[in-house]
Design a protein around this motif. Structure first.
Motif, PDB file in Angstrom:
ATOM      1  N   SER A 127       0.829  -1.203   0.000  1.00 54.11           N
ATOM      2  CA  SER A 127       0.000   0.000   0.000  1.00 54.11           C
ATOM      3  C   SER A 127       0.864   1.254   0.000  1.00 54.11           C
ATOM      4  O   SER A 127       2.039   1.227   0.393  1.00 54.11           O
ATOM      5  CB  SER A 127      -0.920   0.028   1.229  1.00 54.11           C
ATOM      6  N   VAL A 128       0.260   2.345  -0.419  1.00 56.61           N
ATOM      7  CA  VAL A 128       0.941   3.643  -0.384  1.00 56.61           C
ATOM      8  C   VAL A 128       1.280   4.019   1.051  1.00 56.61           C
ATOM      9  O   VAL A 128       2.357   4.560   1.331  1.00 56.61           O
ATOM     10  CB  VAL A 128       0.043   4.719  -1.037  1.00 56.61           C
ATOM     11  N   GLN A 129       0.386   3.716   1.969  1.00 55.92           N
ATOM     12  CA  GLN A 129       0.611   4.051   3.384  1.00 55.92           C
ATOM     13  C   GLN A 129       1.861   3.356   3.915  1.00 55.92           C
ATOM     14  O   GLN A 129       2.659   3.968   4.653  1.00 55.92           O
ATOM     15  CB  GLN A 129      -0.610   3.660   4.214  1.00 55.92           C
ATOM     16  N   ILE A 131       4.459   2.403   2.173  1.00 58.74           N
ATOM     17  CA  ILE A 131       5.617   3.034   1.535  1.00 58.74           C
ATOM     18  C   ILE A 131       6.001   4.308   2.262  1.00 58.74           C
ATOM     19  O   ILE A 131       7.178   4.542   2.587  1.00 58.74           O
ATOM     20  CB  ILE A 131       5.325   3.307   0.053  1.00 58.74           C
ATOM     21  N   VAL A 132       5.023   5.142   2.536  1.00 59.08           N
ATOM     22  CA  VAL A 132       5.293   6.422   3.206  1.00 59.08           C
ATOM     23  C   VAL A 132       5.831   6.188   4.607  1.00 59.08           C
ATOM     24  O   VAL A 132       6.828   6.814   5.025  1.00 59.08           O
ATOM     25  CB  VAL A 132       4.016   7.281   3.243  1.00 59.08           C
ATOM     26  N   THR A 153      -2.411  -2.571  -8.848  1.00 54.16           N
ATOM     27  CA  THR A 153      -1.941  -1.441  -8.033  1.00 54.16           C
ATOM     28  C   THR A 153      -0.537  -0.987  -8.409  1.00 54.16           C
ATOM     29  O   THR A 153      -0.032  -0.020  -7.829  1.00 54.16           O
ATOM     30  CB  THR A 153      -1.948  -1.814  -6.541  1.00 54.16           C
ATOM     31  N   VAL A 156       0.232   2.792  -9.205  1.00 52.52           N
ATOM     32  CA  VAL A 156       0.028   3.657  -8.042  1.00 52.52           C
ATOM     33  C   VAL A 156       1.165   3.494  -7.040  1.00 52.52           C
ATOM     34  O   VAL A 156       1.678   4.475  -6.479  1.00 52.52           O
ATOM     35  CB  VAL A 156      -1.327   3.341  -7.365  1.00 52.52           C
ATOM     36  N   LEU A 157       1.589   2.255  -6.820  1.00 59.68           N
ATOM     37  CA  LEU A 157       2.651   2.012  -5.849  1.00 59.68           C
ATOM     38  C   LEU A 157       3.997   2.536  -6.353  1.00 59.68           C
ATOM     39  O   LEU A 157       4.770   3.122  -5.583  1.00 59.68           O
ATOM     40  CB  LEU A 157       2.735   0.522  -5.533  1.00 59.68           C
ATOM     41  N   GLN A 159       4.407   4.996  -8.383  1.00 54.46           N
ATOM     42  CA  GLN A 159       4.308   6.459  -8.276  1.00 54.46           C
ATOM     43  C   GLN A 159       4.580   6.915  -6.847  1.00 54.46           C
ATOM     44  O   GLN A 159       5.267   7.927  -6.628  1.00 54.46           O
ATOM     45  CB  GLN A 159       2.929   6.928  -8.727  1.00 54.46           C
ATOM     46  N   ALA A 160       4.070   6.175  -5.871  1.00 54.51           N
ATOM     47  CA  ALA A 160       4.325   6.516  -4.475  1.00 54.51           C
ATOM     48  C   ALA A 160       5.807   6.363  -4.140  1.00 54.51           C
ATOM     49  O   ALA A 160       6.381   7.184  -3.400  1.00 54.51           O
ATOM     50  CB  ALA A 160       3.482   5.643  -3.554  1.00 54.51           C
ATOM     51  N   SER A 163       7.709   9.333  -5.252  1.00 53.60           N
ATOM     52  CA  SER A 163       7.567  10.515  -4.394  1.00 53.60           C
ATOM     53  C   SER A 163       8.520  10.480  -3.206  1.00 53.60           C
ATOM     54  O   SER A 163       8.814  11.519  -2.613  1.00 53.60           O
ATOM     55  CB  SER A 163       6.118  10.627  -3.898  1.00 53.60           C
TER      56      SER A 163
END
Length: 313
Positions: A127-129, A131-132, A153, A156-157, A159-160, A163
């Motif tokens: 999930s993006v969460q 990763i962050v 996904t 989206v992943l 891309q995260a 970032s």
């Protein structure tokens, strides 16, 4: 690790294969014990094909055991190139970081030139969460590879990951046939790398240069499955980086005819069903520096011997 462009007298295949294999001898299907895997790594480094070798892959929980076996073999001469390790993470990232810090400090103190160093970390995310959160927890000094699922996904992943400035990782096989993703999933991952300018590595099931049916394990009666080759993945990445179509990338991922691929000292040429696609040395170097920096493999001899048999090294 940045790839140094070989002299023009060397074939373009050298660019693709320089430092390509992160040695994962501890992992299936090889599943070697640490003393044997460490001795292999030392032997490979010293051999004539050592230029193809990257990092040693080690679980965080086995760093102490690695030190016990590796210490007598580590380089001690001033100016020697240290062994670099990438650690595979656990669910306890804090404990992993403690183990890594202790390992690096121990080797900094014991070896004037730092005979071994953990400088990379690999961990699965979904999930993006995640990763962050992990990005905030992990030090900037580690090259972090977030292993993402090759499903809907993936863009989206990736891309995260872009970032955060970290790196991505894809798993392209395993010890059972169901572990191998479809070519379209690999293609989508590679395109996401280009779209979001993310560096990555690949792992599992890429011991061989080209796509084909291979044994899933080293057992004599092991089942076989169709596997992708490391050259398939690297060249498909180059085609995508060049602006090629998804169709061409998919055809390259499934290419099994070595005669269709020609390396010389200027470029690599793929004789595909719709014509010849050439990829320059400069673009090959870009792929290795900006897209796929390494491939994890529990075997080093297979990629070396099979690429040599094909005349590519």
């Amino acid at each position: 690790m940045p790839v140094k462009l070989p002299p023009p007298t060397e074939r373009a295949s050298r660019i693709l294969l320089e430092g390509i294999v992160d040695y994962a001898g501890l992992f299936p299907p090889a599943s070697l014990d640490i003393p044997k895997a460490v001795r292999n790594f030392a032997h490979y480094r010293a051999g004539g094909s050592g230029w193809m070798l990257g990092r040693f892959i080690c679980p965080a929980s086995r760093l102490d055991a690695f030190s016990a076996s590796a210490d007598p073999l580590l380089p001690r001469d001033a100016g020697a190139i240290p062994w670099r390790l990438s650690v595979t993470g656990t669910s306890d990232v804090a404990a992993d970081l403690v183990a890594i810090a202790a390992f690096n400090e121990r080797h900094r103190v014991c070896f004037e030139e730092c005979g071994a160093k953990v400088d990379a970390y690999e961990v699965k995310v979904t999930s993006v969460q995640e990763i962050v959160a992990l990005h905030e927890q992990l030090p900037a000094s580690l090259a972090v590879y977030f292993e993402v699922p090759l499903d809907a996904t993936v863009d989206v992943l990736v891309q995260a990951i872009a970032s955060t400035g970290r790196r991505a990782k894809m798993r392209t096989g395993g010890t059972v046939a169901d572990a191998f993703p479809p070519a379209a999933a690999i293609m989508r991952f590679l395109r996401a790398l280009v779209t979001h300018d993310v560096v990555a590595k690949a792992t599992a099931g890429l011991h061989h240069p080209l796509c084909g049916a291979y044994r899933l394990t080293y057992e004599p009666d092991a089942a076989t499955a169709r596997m992708f080759g490391m050259l398939n993945v690297l060249l498909a990445a180059a085609v995508i980086a060049k602006g090629g179509s998804d169709e061409d990338a998919l055809l390259l991922l499934n290419e099994s005819n070595a005669a269709s691929i020609e390396f010389n000292d200027i470029h690599v040429a793929w004789h595909g069903p719709y014509g010849i696609i050439t990829i320059s040395r400069a673009l090959l170097q870009q792929v290795r520096e900006r897209m796929l920096v390494s491939i994890g493999s529990c075997s080093f001899t297979e990629p070396v011997d099979e690429n040599r048999a094909l005349g590519w090294i």
